[in-house]
Motif scaffolding. Sequence first.
Motif, PDB file in Angstrom:
ATOM      1  N   GLY A  80      12.801   0.342  -1.561  1.00  0.00           N
ATOM      2  CA  GLY A  80      13.655   0.030  -2.702  1.00  0.00           C
ATOM      3  C   GLY A  80      13.853  -1.459  -2.919  1.00  0.00           C
ATOM      4  O   GLY A  80      14.308  -1.877  -3.983  1.00  0.00           O
ATOM      5  N   HIS A  81      13.545  -2.276  -1.901  1.00  0.00           N
ATOM      6  CA  HIS A  81      13.685  -3.732  -2.013  1.00  0.00           C
ATOM      7  C   HIS A  81      12.316  -4.415  -2.031  1.00  0.00           C
ATOM      8  O   HIS A  81      12.164  -5.516  -1.526  1.00  0.00           O
ATOM      9  CB  HIS A  81      14.518  -4.281  -0.851  1.00  0.00           C
ATOM     10  CG  HIS A  81      15.958  -3.887  -0.913  1.00  0.00           C
ATOM     11  ND1 HIS A  81      16.817  -4.053   0.143  1.00  0.00           N
ATOM     12  CD2 HIS A  81      16.689  -3.334  -1.907  1.00  0.00           C
ATOM     13  CE1 HIS A  81      18.026  -3.606  -0.198  1.00  0.00           C
ATOM     14  NE2 HIS A  81      17.972  -3.165  -1.439  1.00  0.00           N
ATOM     15  N   MET A  82      11.354  -3.756  -2.643  1.00  0.00           N
ATOM     16  CA  MET A  82       9.994  -4.260  -2.639  1.00  0.00           C
ATOM     17  C   MET A  82       9.424  -4.234  -4.061  1.00  0.00           C
ATOM     18  O   MET A  82       9.465  -3.209  -4.736  1.00  0.00           O
ATOM     19  CB  MET A  82       9.134  -3.388  -1.723  1.00  0.00           C
ATOM     20  CG  MET A  82       7.731  -3.905  -1.495  1.00  0.00           C
ATOM     21  SD  MET A  82       6.730  -2.675  -0.625  1.00  0.00           S
ATOM     22  CE  MET A  82       7.839  -2.143   0.669  1.00  0.00           C
ATOM     23  N   ALA A  83       8.898  -5.381  -4.507  1.00  0.00           N
ATOM     24  CA  ALA A  83       8.292  -5.443  -5.839  1.00  0.00           C
ATOM     25  C   ALA A  83       6.842  -5.025  -5.816  1.00  0.00           C
ATOM     26  O   ALA A  83       6.326  -4.513  -6.808  1.00  0.00           O
ATOM     27  CB  ALA A  83       8.414  -6.859  -6.407  1.00  0.00           C
ATOM     28  N   ALA A  84       6.146  -5.258  -4.700  1.00  0.00           N
ATOM     29  CA  ALA A  84       4.738  -4.909  -4.589  1.00  0.00           C
ATOM     30  C   ALA A  84       4.307  -4.973  -3.140  1.00  0.00           C
ATOM     31  O   ALA A  84       4.964  -5.603  -2.302  1.00  0.00           O
ATOM     32  CB  ALA A  84       3.870  -5.844  -5.436  1.00  0.00           C
ATOM     33  N   LEU A  85       3.200  -4.322  -2.856  1.00  0.00           N
ATOM     34  CA  LEU A  85       2.552  -4.388  -1.553  1.00  0.00           C
ATOM     35  C   LEU A  85       1.219  -5.095  -1.703  1.00  0.00           C
ATOM     36  O   LEU A  85       0.452  -4.802  -2.622  1.00  0.00           O
ATOM     37  CB  LEU A  85       2.315  -2.986  -0.992  1.00  0.00           C
ATOM     38  CG  LEU A  85       3.509  -2.274  -0.362  1.00  0.00           C
ATOM     39  CD1 LEU A  85       3.196  -0.793  -0.187  1.00  0.00           C
ATOM     40  CD2 LEU A  85       3.856  -2.895   0.981  1.00  0.00           C
ATOM     41  N   MET A  86       0.935  -6.025  -0.799  1.00  0.00           N
ATOM     42  CA  MET A  86      -0.335  -6.734  -0.817  1.00  0.00           C
ATOM     43  C   MET A  86      -1.233  -6.162   0.277  1.00  0.00           C
ATOM     44  O   MET A  86      -0.867  -6.139   1.446  1.00  0.00           O
ATOM     45  CB  MET A  86      -0.115  -8.227  -0.604  1.00  0.00           C
ATOM     46  CG  MET A  86      -1.382  -9.065  -0.700  1.00  0.00           C
ATOM     47  SD  MET A  86      -1.049 -10.852  -0.485  1.00  0.00           S
ATOM     48  CE  MET A  86      -0.169 -11.222  -2.007  1.00  0.00           C
ATOM     49  N   LEU A  87      -2.425  -5.702  -0.133  1.00  0.00           N
ATOM     50  CA  LEU A  87      -3.360  -5.099   0.799  1.00  0.00           C
ATOM     51  C   LEU A  87      -4.503  -6.066   1.075  1.00  0.00           C
ATOM     52  O   LEU A  87      -5.191  -6.493   0.147  1.00  0.00           O
ATOM     53  CB  LEU A  87      -3.944  -3.803   0.226  1.00  0.00           C
ATOM     54  CG  LEU A  87      -3.068  -2.541   0.261  1.00  0.00           C
ATOM     55  CD1 LEU A  87      -1.848  -2.691  -0.621  1.00  0.00           C
ATOM     56  CD2 LEU A  87      -3.879  -1.334  -0.162  1.00  0.00           C
ATOM     57  N   PRO A  88      -4.751  -6.418   2.340  1.00  0.00           N
ATOM     58  CA  PRO A  88      -5.822  -7.359   2.663  1.00  0.00           C
ATOM     59  C   PRO A  88      -7.192  -6.691   2.681  1.00  0.00           C
ATOM     60  O   PRO A  88      -7.319  -5.484   2.869  1.00  0.00           O
ATOM     61  CB  PRO A  88      -5.440  -7.852   4.062  1.00  0.00           C
ATOM     62  CG  PRO A  88      -4.685  -6.712   4.658  1.00  0.00           C
ATOM     63  CD  PRO A  88      -3.953  -6.040   3.521  1.00  0.00           C
ATOM     64  N   LYS A  89      -8.227  -7.522   2.456  1.00  0.00           N
ATOM     65  CA  LYS A  89      -9.630  -7.116   2.631  1.00  0.00           C
ATOM     66  C   LYS A  89      -9.979  -5.820   1.903  1.00  0.00           C
ATOM     67  O   LYS A  89     -10.630  -4.919   2.464  1.00  0.00           O
ATOM     68  CB  LYS A  89      -9.963  -7.017   4.112  1.00  0.00           C
ATOM     69  CG  LYS A  89      -9.790  -8.354   4.841  1.00  0.00           C
ATOM     70  CD  LYS A  89     -10.022  -8.225   6.332  1.00  0.00           C
ATOM     71  CE  LYS A  89      -9.867  -9.583   7.015  1.00  0.00           C
ATOM     72  NZ  LYS A  89      -8.498 -10.149   6.890  1.00  0.00           N
ATOM     73  N   VAL A  90      -9.569  -5.709   0.658  1.00  0.00           N
ATOM     74  CA  VAL A  90      -9.863  -4.519  -0.136  1.00  0.00           C
ATOM     75  C   VAL A  90     -11.312  -4.581  -0.617  1.00  0.00           C
ATOM     76  O   VAL A  90     -11.689  -5.462  -1.376  1.00  0.00           O
ATOM     77  CB  VAL A  90      -8.905  -4.406  -1.339  1.00  0.00           C
ATOM     78  CG1 VAL A  90      -9.298  -3.219  -2.216  1.00  0.00           C
ATOM     79  CG2 VAL A  90      -7.467  -4.254  -0.857  1.00  0.00           C
ATOM     80  N   GLU A  91     -12.120  -3.626  -0.166  1.00  0.00           N
ATOM     81  CA  GLU A  91     -13.532  -3.558  -0.540  1.00  0.00           C
ATOM     82  C   GLU A  91     -13.877  -2.290  -1.294  1.00  0.00           C
ATOM     83  O   GLU A  91     -14.952  -2.184  -1.881  1.00  0.00           O
ATOM     84  CB  GLU A  91     -14.413  -3.651   0.707  1.00  0.00           C
ATOM     85  CG  GLU A  91     -14.282  -4.955   1.466  1.00  0.00           C
ATOM     86  CD  GLU A  91     -15.172  -5.014   2.691  1.00  0.00           C
ATOM     87  OE1 GLU A  91     -15.470  -6.124   3.153  1.00  0.00           O
ATOM     88  OE2 GLU A  91     -15.581  -3.929   3.178  1.00  0.00           O
TER      89      GLU A  91
END
Length: 241
Positions: free
Chosen positions: A87-98
């Motif tokens: 609920g306190h998150m605007a987005a998730l960043m995912l590394p090394k997306v292939e």
Amino acid sequence: MILVPNWQALLFVPVGAERHLASAIRLRPDAIVLDLEDAIAPAAKPEARARLRSAQQLIHAAGIYCVIRINCQLREVVDDLAAAELGHMAALMLPKVEDLRGLQNVAELTGGKIGLIALKETPAALQALPAIAVFPQLVAMMLGSEDYAALLGVSPDGGALSYLAAQIGVAAATRGLLGIGFPGSLANFQALDLYASQIAQGRQLGLRAVAAFHPAQLPVIRSALAPTHAEITWANKVLQA
């Protein structure tokens, strides 16, 4: 409905680095990226996860958007998300997306309610850009300059990143996503003139935001991405008309 963010300046902060977090909140970037991946040693990740929610609460109380960069491996992804306050998150960043697999896993684990930022850090990611760009929960794509250049065996400041930056700009624009990054090293916080020129180049390639690692980079980002005099003049003429 997941909205594409209108950000320009993001600032990475390692989870648990309380002094850095306090500084980031004081400087008020558009979003703070709490880093559970590269900034945290493997043995320190459990402790970082235990401190994640308190960091999120501080960012939320300050009225700043919070992004979390999670890890790659599925078991770590599950642990990262279990430790987070969605609920306190605007987005998730995912590394090394292939490919789509990691995006699909995270979308399922979050019920498809959180916007995702795909980090493009490997040459293999270039081939998958069109397919990744249309993923429903995706809100942004970011160029991971350092890792991409390292895999190529070149300097991130030598010009090899321009092609990937342009492709990310095109793929992001195709679906109205936010393109993040520029063709150069993210670590140029001491060579700020070079840093500014590289951000300007990224802007010309369609990238509209930059994620920084050092507070000194934030004013440079805002200046480099500010509307030009010509753009302001044109906008005023349109409004008058």
